[in-house]
Design an enzyme around this catalytic site. Structure first.
Site, PDB file in Angstrom:
ATOM      1  N   ASP A 125      35.637  41.868  30.602  1.00  0.00           N
ATOM      2  CA  ASP A 125      34.924  42.070  31.888  1.00  0.00           C
ATOM      3  C   ASP A 125      33.629  42.333  31.906  1.00  0.00           C
ATOM      4  OD1 ASP A 125      37.008  43.120  34.743  1.00  0.00           O
ATOM      5  OD2 ASP A 125      34.789  43.702  34.634  1.00  0.00           O
ATOM      6  N   ASP A 159      30.235  38.646  30.896  1.00  0.00           N
ATOM      7  CA  ASP A 159      29.881  38.172  32.173  1.00  0.00           C
ATOM      8  C   ASP A 159      30.318  36.730  32.178  1.00  0.00           C
ATOM      9  OD1 ASP A 159      28.497  37.447  34.074  1.00  0.00           O
ATOM     10  OD2 ASP A 159      26.768  38.514  33.832  1.00  0.00           O
ATOM     11  N   TYR A 198      34.746  31.269  49.166  1.00  0.00           N
ATOM     12  CA  TYR A 198      35.573  31.483  48.151  1.00  0.00           C
ATOM     13  C   TYR A 198      36.675  30.309  48.571  1.00  0.00           C
ATOM     14  CZ  TYR A 198      39.491  34.336  46.699  1.00  0.00           C
ATOM     15  OH  TYR A 198      40.561  34.948  45.713  1.00  0.00           O
ATOM     16  N   ASN A 231      40.574  34.457  35.008  1.00  0.00           N
ATOM     17  CA  ASN A 231      41.070  35.353  36.046  1.00  0.00           C
ATOM     18  C   ASN A 231      39.854  35.920  37.008  1.00  0.00           C
ATOM     19  OD1 ASN A 231      42.867  37.096  37.865  1.00  0.00           O
ATOM     20  ND2 ASN A 231      41.620  38.437  36.801  1.00  0.00           N
ATOM     21  N   LYS A 266      38.009  28.199  45.090  1.00  0.00           N
ATOM     22  CA  LYS A 266      39.418  28.065  44.695  1.00  0.00           C
ATOM     23  C   LYS A 266      39.848  26.899  44.719  1.00  0.00           C
ATOM     24  CE  LYS A 266      39.916  32.443  43.477  1.00  0.00           C
ATOM     25  NZ  LYS A 266      40.294  32.960  41.986  1.00  0.00           N
ATOM     26  N   THR A 326      44.784  44.672  45.489  1.00  0.00           N
ATOM     27  CA  THR A 326      43.759  44.961  44.385  1.00  0.00           C
ATOM     28  C   THR A 326      42.353  45.654  44.829  1.00  0.00           C
ATOM     29  OG1 THR A 326      42.565  43.071  44.272  1.00  0.00           O
ATOM     30  CG2 THR A 326      44.855  43.122  43.176  1.00  0.00           C
TER      31      THR A 326
END
Length: 251
Positions: A38, A61, A156, A88, A160, A191
Site C-alpha cells: 500500500d 505507490d 472513475y 486492487n 474502470k 469501505t
C-alpha cells in the site's frame, strides 16, 4: 482452514484497508504467504502483522514505476516465485469527480494516474515476474465501467472501463505463457473509500435501492471469488469478468 492456497506467494495492492485488506487476510487464512502492499506502508505492515502466517508489509505507490519495481523485487528476493497478484489499489475522488462538462483536468489526471496507469504498472511487473512460471493476476473493476451507475463520476468510470479492457488484452497476450488475468467487479461495498455515501443516509438508501439483494456489499463478500481466482481451481478461467455486485448490473 482449507488451505486452498498453501505454498503460494501473493502480492495485493491497496491492502492496508478495505477490500484489499480483506482479500489479503482471506489469502492468509487459505495458507498463502502474502505481501500486503500500500502507499500507506505503516498501514500495510500493521495489516500483515495482524494477519500473521509469514505475511509482510511493503510500501508501494502504484503511480511510481520505481516503487512498483522495488516492491516486486522485494518479494522475489525472499526466495519465492510470485504466483498471484491482485491489482486492487485505486481512488474515487468524491466531491471532485463530476459529469464531463464540470470535470477539472487535474481531477481527471489524478484518477487516471492512480487507477489506470497504476494498474498498468502493477500488471506490467506482475507479468514480468510470471513469464517463466505462469500465474494468476486479478484486477478490481467496478459496475461504473459496465453501465450508467457512475454517470456523475466521469474519471472513475472511464478508468474502470479501461481496467476491464486492460485485463482482456493482457489475458489474450499471455495465455500461452500460463498467465491468467481476470477482473472481479464488486458492487457498492462499504469501505473507507466510500464514506461520503455510507455516511449520508439518503445517498446510501438510494444506492442500496439499486442493488437487487437489498444491502450494501462488505469487503468479505469479495474474498471467496478472489480465493477461487488465486487458486488452481480456476485454471481454465482467463479474460473474464466476475461480478459480485448484489445484482446491480442486472438492472
Amino acid at each position: 482452514m482449507s488451505e486452498r492456497l498453501q505454498g503460494k506467494t501473493i502480492l495485493v495492492t491497496g491492502a492496508a484497508s478495505g477490500i484489499g485488506r480483506a482479500v489479503a487476510e482471506g489469502f492468509v487464512a487459505e495458507g498463502a504467504r502474502v505481501a500486503f502492499t500500500d502507499r500507506d506502508g505503516a498501514g500495510a505492515a500493521e495489516a500483515a502483522r495482524s494477519a500473521g502466517g509469514g505475511s509482510f508489509g511493503l510500501t508501494l505507490d502504484i503511480t511510481d514505476e520505481s516503487s512498483v519495481e522495488a516492491a516486486f523485487a522485494a518479494v522475489l528476493e525472499r526466495g519465492s516465485t510470485l504466483d498471484v497478484v491482485v491489482a486492487n489499489a485505486g481512488v474515487q475522488l468524491f466531491g471532485q469527480d463530476a459529469p464531463i462538462a464540470d470535470l477539472d483536468l487535474a481531477v481527471w489526471e489524478r484518477t487516471v494516474a492512480v487507477n489506470l496507469t497504476g494498474t498498468f504498472l502493477t500488471v506490467k511487473h506482475a507479468v514480468r515476474a510470471m513469464l517463466a512460471t505462469g500465474g494468476s493476476i486479478v484486477l478490481t473493476g467496478s459496475p461504473t465501467g459496465l453501465n450508467g451507475e457512475g454517470r456523475d463520476f466521469t474519471a472513475y468510470s472511464s478508468t474502470k472501463a479501461g481496467i476491464h479492457g486492460l485485463a482482456r488484452t493482457v489475458a489474450a497476450a499471455y495465455a500461452d505463457r500460463g498467465i491468467r488475468v481476470n477482473t472481479v467487479v464488486p458492487g457498492y461495498t462499504e469501505t473507507p473509500l466510500v464514506t461520503s455515501i455510507s455516511g449520508d443516509a439518503g445517498s446510501r438508501a438510494a444506492i442500496v435501492a439499486r442493488t437487487p439483494l437489498g444491502r450494501p456489499g462488505r469487503p468479505a463478500d469479495v474474498v471467496g471469488i478472489m480465493v477461487y481466482l488465486a487458486s488452481d481451481e480456476s485454471s481454465f478461467a482467463t479474460g473474464s469478468l466476475f461480478r459480485v455486485d448484489g445484482g446491480m448490473t442486472t438492472l
